[in-house]
Design a protein around this motif. Structure first.
Motif, PDB file in Angstrom:
ATOM      1  N   GLY A   1       5.235   1.924  -2.557  1.00  0.00           N
ATOM      2  CA  GLY A   1       5.021   1.778  -1.128  1.00  0.00           C
ATOM      3  C   GLY A   1       5.435   3.060  -0.529  1.00  0.00           C
ATOM      4  O   GLY A   1       5.012   3.334   0.752  1.00  0.00           O
TER       5      GLY A   1
ATOM      6  N   SER B   1       3.243  -1.693   4.467  1.00  0.00           N
ATOM      7  CA  SER B   1       4.491  -1.866   3.532  1.00  0.00           C
ATOM      8  C   SER B   1       4.967  -3.154   3.381  1.00  0.00           C
ATOM      9  O   SER B   1       4.676  -4.093   4.074  1.00  0.00           O
ATOM     10  CB  SER B   1       5.464  -0.985   4.325  1.00  0.00           C
ATOM     11  OG  SER B   1       6.029  -1.752   5.383  1.00  0.00           O
TER      12      SER B   1
ATOM     13  N   CYS C   1       0.546   4.461   3.964  1.00  0.00           N
ATOM     14  CA  CYS C   1       0.529   2.969   4.565  1.00  0.00           C
ATOM     15  C   CYS C   1      -0.121   3.209   6.118  1.00  0.00           C
ATOM     16  O   CYS C   1       0.321   4.104   6.656  1.00  0.00           O
ATOM     17  CB  CYS C   1       1.856   2.439   4.753  1.00  0.00           C
ATOM     18  SG  CYS C   1       2.602   1.767   3.191  1.00  0.00           S
TER      19      CYS C   1
END
Length: 361
Positions: free
Chosen positions: A237, A259, A289
């Motif tokens: 992430g 995320s 993200c």
């Protein structure tokens, strides 16, 4: 186009406080995630969702509502949905397994589950759920376990596609998680930083395969707080290689990327050091993200961690450390539900809904 609003935060109780309203009105806040503590009954949940939309109509109201042990609302008429493994079991062991009929029945049941899940949430004002789980059940992960459809990536893909179709029938978008796969590691990223030592070719061919096969259907993806050191030293992430290079570039995904919860232990260690929530959010956004979640911090010191994150990201905008992205905001807006939901009482006598209930394993 409004300012990019990447923050998904939570609220403490069953109704909004003045502090909740202030936070939700901030232009960097794009949504709220609900938990069991925000639930008393359907009437209260519906009123809470109306309160949230009154603050800002474009706020995305989210919940982790998968079925099985991850289902936030379980009483006052909400259907107790089976874990995703039940659909995999039906595929492999149901009547007609030898001829393929069981597989088709399993897909039909998964579509029914997606419709029931989405329609019940929308009847109470919830916009979006973080489902389906695309992790493969390798047998060693307690945090995934029966949340996964199956070990086989092909079966997982077919069942997830079916469940997503049911969600879409209810007007609800989807979120595949946890990219590229959390099912192989035993450690729980809520309390640890798991490490998966497999190489990129193995991961892409197996655990990440559903993301390639579903790239025309997935509307959002949530990466895992897992390190894959043969690919990158950062958790997925926070890795531009994983998000922009592999997920978007190699696998063709074009939707929104969330995320996972930044308060989890797996999100607090980046490049060998512990980071603040603001540093974690910036790292996730810079890696690719579009949206970042901070959960269960509204009950810590009166929500001081949420205020610190809002202030920290605001400062990053002012100083030029982070630039809002129009494309990311459009992806957030695209996750808002489609059409108008049936009110609960009408849903309970709706023929499609009642038929869907009859198909659940």
């Amino acid at each position: 186009m409004t300012l990019h609003a990447p923050l998904i935060i939570d609220v403490a109780g069953t109704r909004l406080s003045k502090t909740d309203k202030r936070r939700l009105a901030h232009p960097l806040v794009g949504g709220v995630i609900l938990f069991a503590r925000n639930w008393a009954d359907r009437a209260q949940l519906t009123k809470l969702c109306r309160q949230i939309k009154k603050v800002r109509a474009d706020l995305l109201i989210c919940v982790d509502h998968e079925g099985g042990r991850v289902q936030r609302f379980r009483s006052d008429g909400f259907t107790h949905l089976p874990p995703m493994r039940a659909f995999g079991d039906l595929w492999f062991n149901g009547p007609g397994a030898a001829t393929g009929e069981a597989a088709l029945n399993a897909c039909n049941a998964a579509t029914a589950a997606g419709f029931v899940l989405g329609a019940e949430l929308r009847a109470c004002g919830v916009d979006f759920t973080f489902a389906p789980v695309l992790d493969l059940d390798h047998g060693g992960s307690t945090v995934i376990g029966d949340r996964a459809f199956a070990r086989d990536a092909r079966v997982t893909t077919a069942l997830a596609q079916a469940l997503m179709h049911g969600l879409l029938q209810a007007g609800v978008r989807n979120c595949g998680k946890h990219f590229p796969g959390h099912g192989h590691v035993q450690a729980d990223s809520h309390v640890d930083l798991p490490v998966d030592e497999r190489d990129l070719a193995t991961l892409v061919a197996d655990d990440a395969a559903p993301y390639r096969w579903l790239n025309a259907s997935l509307t959002s993806v949530m990466p895992a707080h897992v390190v894959y050191p043969q690919v990158d030293t950062r958790p997925a992430g926070f890795s531009a290689r994983w998000l922009d290079g592999i997920l978007r570039g190699q696998l063709g995904f074009t939707g929104a990327i969330f995320s996972d919860d930044l308060s989890m232990a797996g999100a607090r260690q980046i490049d060998g050091r512990e980071v603040s929530y603001t540093e974690a959010a910036l790292a996730a956004l810079e890696a690719g993200c579009d949206l970042v979640l901070l959960c269960n911090q509204c009950v810590v010191d009166g929500g001081a961690p949420i205020d610190a994150l809002i202030d920290g990201l605001s400062e990053a905008v002012v100083t030029g450390r982070w630039a809002p992205r129009e494309a990311s905001e459009q992806r957030r807006q695209d996750l808002l539900p489609q059409g108008y939901p049936l009110p609960w009482d009408e849903l309970m006598v709706d023929a499609r809904y009642m038929h869907a209930l009859s198909l659940l394993p």
